[in-house]
Structures are given as structure tokens and as C-alpha cells.
Design a protein around this motif. Sequence first.
Motif, PDB file in Angstrom:
ATOM      1  N   MET A   1       0.844  -1.140   0.000  1.00  0.00           N
ATOM      2  CA  MET A   1       0.000   0.000   0.000  1.00  0.00           C
ATOM      3  C   MET A   1       0.899   1.215   0.000  1.00  0.00           C
ATOM      4  N   CYS A   2       0.652   2.133  -0.888  1.00  0.00           N
ATOM      5  CA  CYS A   2       1.462   3.348  -1.005  1.00  0.00           C
ATOM      6  C   CYS A   2       0.588   4.566  -0.766  1.00  0.00           C
ATOM      7  N   TYR A   3       1.113   5.492   0.028  1.00  0.00           N
ATOM      8  CA  TYR A   3       0.361   6.712   0.295  1.00  0.00           C
ATOM      9  C   TYR A   3       1.331   7.846   0.509  1.00  0.00           C
ATOM     10  N   GLN A   4       1.079   8.937  -0.186  1.00  0.00           N
ATOM     11  CA  GLN A   4       1.863  10.137   0.035  1.00  0.00           C
ATOM     12  C   GLN A   4       0.939  11.321  -0.191  1.00  0.00           C
ATOM     13  N   GLY A   5       0.782  12.131   0.816  1.00  0.00           N
ATOM     14  CA  GLY A   5      -0.069  13.305   0.733  1.00  0.00           C
ATOM     15  C   GLY A   5       0.715  14.526   1.166  1.00  0.00           C
ATOM     16  N   SER A   6       0.013  15.601   1.372  1.00  0.00           N
ATOM     17  CA  SER A   6       0.710  16.810   1.816  1.00  0.00           C
ATOM     18  C   SER A   6       1.230  16.599   3.231  1.00  0.00           C
ATOM     19  N   ALA A   7       2.359  17.202   3.512  1.00  0.00           N
ATOM     20  CA  ALA A   7       2.983  17.055   4.824  1.00  0.00           C
ATOM     21  C   ALA A   7       2.056  17.559   5.924  1.00  0.00           C
ATOM     22  N   LEU A   8       1.356  18.642   5.673  1.00  0.00           N
ATOM     23  CA  LEU A   8       0.450  19.201   6.677  1.00  0.00           C
ATOM     24  C   LEU A   8      -0.720  18.253   6.954  1.00  0.00           C
ATOM     25  N   SER A   9      -1.346  17.750   5.910  1.00  0.00           N
ATOM     26  CA  SER A   9      -2.471  16.815   6.097  1.00  0.00           C
ATOM     27  C   SER A   9      -2.033  15.567   6.839  1.00  0.00           C
ATOM     28  N   TYR A  10      -0.868  15.048   6.487  1.00  0.00           N
ATOM     29  CA  TYR A  10      -0.362  13.855   7.150  1.00  0.00           C
ATOM     30  C   TYR A  10      -0.076  14.126   8.622  1.00  0.00           C
ATOM     31  N   ALA A  11       0.547  15.261   8.923  1.00  0.00           N
ATOM     32  CA  ALA A  11       0.871  15.607  10.315  1.00  0.00           C
ATOM     33  C   ALA A  11      -0.396  15.754  11.149  1.00  0.00           C
ATOM     34  N   ILE A  12      -1.410  16.393  10.596  1.00  0.00           N
ATOM     35  CA  ILE A  12      -2.678  16.558  11.313  1.00  0.00           C
ATOM     36  C   ILE A  12      -3.354  15.209  11.502  1.00  0.00           C
ATOM     37  N   GLY A  13      -3.436  14.420  10.430  1.00  0.00           N
ATOM     38  CA  GLY A  13      -4.082  13.105  10.495  1.00  0.00           C
ATOM     39  C   GLY A  13      -3.396  12.190  11.486  1.00  0.00           C
ATOM     40  N   LYS A  14      -2.096  12.220  11.511  1.00  0.00           N
ATOM     41  CA  LYS A  14      -1.334  11.342  12.408  1.00  0.00           C
ATOM     42  C   LYS A  14      -1.612  11.676  13.871  1.00  0.00           C
ATOM     43  N   ARG A  15      -1.849  12.939  14.150  1.00  0.00           N
ATOM     44  CA  ARG A  15      -2.145  13.347  15.528  1.00  0.00           C
ATOM     45  C   ARG A  15      -3.598  13.071  15.926  1.00  0.00           C
ATOM     46  N   LEU A  16      -4.495  13.105  14.955  1.00  0.00           N
ATOM     47  CA  LEU A  16      -5.918  12.933  15.251  1.00  0.00           C
ATOM     48  C   LEU A  16      -6.375  11.477  15.222  1.00  0.00           C
ATOM     49  N   VAL A  17      -5.789  10.690  14.340  1.00  0.00           N
ATOM     50  CA  VAL A  17      -6.238   9.313  14.146  1.00  0.00           C
ATOM     51  C   VAL A  17      -5.168   8.362  14.671  1.00  0.00           C
ATOM     52  N   LYS A  18      -5.543   7.563  15.655  1.00  0.00           N
ATOM     53  CA  LYS A  18      -4.597   6.620  16.260  1.00  0.00           C
ATOM     54  C   LYS A  18      -4.971   5.200  15.838  1.00  0.00           C
ATOM     55  N   VAL A  19      -4.297   4.704  14.822  1.00  0.00           N
ATOM     56  CA  VAL A  19      -4.487   3.338  14.347  1.00  0.00           C
ATOM     57  C   VAL A  19      -3.113   2.716  14.116  1.00  0.00           C
ATOM     58  N   ARG A  20      -3.066   1.394  14.213  1.00  0.00           N
ATOM     59  CA  ARG A  20      -1.794   0.691  13.987  1.00  0.00           C
ATOM     60  C   ARG A  20      -1.419   0.661  12.514  1.00  0.00           C
ATOM     61  N   PHE A  21      -2.427   0.686  11.649  1.00  0.00           N
ATOM     62  CA  PHE A  21      -2.202   0.563  10.214  1.00  0.00           C
ATOM     63  C   PHE A  21      -3.032   1.592   9.473  1.00  0.00           C
ATOM     64  N   ILE A  22      -2.695   1.796   8.209  1.00  0.00           N
ATOM     65  CA  ILE A  22      -3.481   2.685   7.353  1.00  0.00           C
ATOM     66  C   ILE A  22      -4.292   1.891   6.344  1.00  0.00           C
ATOM     67  N   SER A  23      -3.730   0.826   5.797  1.00  0.00           N
ATOM     68  CA  SER A  23      -4.426   0.081   4.750  1.00  0.00           C
ATOM     69  C   SER A  23      -5.594  -0.715   5.331  1.00  0.00           C
ATOM     70  N   LEU A  24      -6.665  -0.789   4.571  1.00  0.00           N
ATOM     71  CA  LEU A  24      -7.838  -1.536   5.019  1.00  0.00           C
ATOM     72  C   LEU A  24      -7.526  -3.010   5.217  1.00  0.00           C
ATOM     73  N   VAL A  25      -6.694  -3.565   4.362  1.00  0.00           N
ATOM     74  CA  VAL A  25      -6.330  -4.980   4.495  1.00  0.00           C
ATOM     75  C   VAL A  25      -5.725  -5.226   5.873  1.00  0.00           C
ATOM     76  N   ASN A  26      -4.736  -4.427   6.244  1.00  0.00           N
ATOM     77  CA  ASN A  26      -4.078  -4.603   7.543  1.00  0.00           C
ATOM     78  C   ASN A  26      -5.019  -4.280   8.700  1.00  0.00           C
ATOM     79  N   LEU A  27      -5.840  -3.261   8.541  1.00  0.00           N
ATOM     80  CA  LEU A  27      -6.788  -2.891   9.603  1.00  0.00           C
ATOM     81  C   LEU A  27      -7.791  -4.021   9.859  1.00  0.00           C
ATOM     82  N   ILE A  28      -8.361  -4.561   8.797  1.00  0.00           N
ATOM     83  CA  ILE A  28      -9.377  -5.608   8.949  1.00  0.00           C
ATOM     84  C   ILE A  28      -8.761  -6.873   9.543  1.00  0.00           C
ATOM     85  N   LEU A  29      -7.566  -7.234   9.068  1.00  0.00           N
ATOM     86  CA  LEU A  29      -6.917  -8.442   9.572  1.00  0.00           C
ATOM     87  C   LEU A  29      -6.241  -8.219  10.927  1.00  0.00           C
ATOM     88  N   ASP A  30      -6.082  -6.961  11.311  1.00  0.00           N
ATOM     89  CA  ASP A  30      -5.416  -6.578  12.558  1.00  0.00           C
ATOM     90  C   ASP A  30      -3.994  -7.152  12.630  1.00  0.00           C
TER      91      ASP A  30
END
Length: 94
Positions: free
Chosen positions: A1-30
Amino acid sequence: MCYQGSALSYAIGKRLVKVRFISLVNLILDQRLVSELIQDGFTPARLETELTHILSGHDTRNKILEGYETLRKKLGEGGASARVADIIHNHLST
């Protein structure tokens, strides 16, 4: 899974959303089934390495295929979206 967005959006998202993974495959399989190349980790060299593991690494490819089979069983045969919608509807109706 590849993801690259704006540095600001990523920094904000990383602080607001606490998950072990980003991809749905990894999230669903935990668990980490597929590599997640995120922001600075998404480089041509890293992408080449991961693709080489998948395309020529027999064990890596088999592990991913087995993981996707587990994912298919976990999600069910088909109509996952409709089933989830029914679950949400039933939950909100009670």
C-alpha cells in the motif's frame, strides 16, 4: 500500500487518528499483511524492494495470498457493503 499526501495533512491526520495501520487490508486483519509505504517511506527504492519480494519472493507472495484468502472469509462471500449497511441500519433503529 502506497500513500503520500501533503505534509500538513499527514501531520494533522497522524495526531488525530490513532491506528496501527493505514491500509484496510491490515486494519481488517489486525496484522501487517501488506507493506505500508507512507510519506517519506514511499521511495522508488523501497517500492522496488517490496515489489521484488512480492513478485519473486515465493514465501512473501504465498503469505499475502493466504492473507487475502483469510480476508475474503472474514468479509464473507459478497455484498459486504449491503451487510454493513444492514448492521448499521439495525443498530440505529434500536
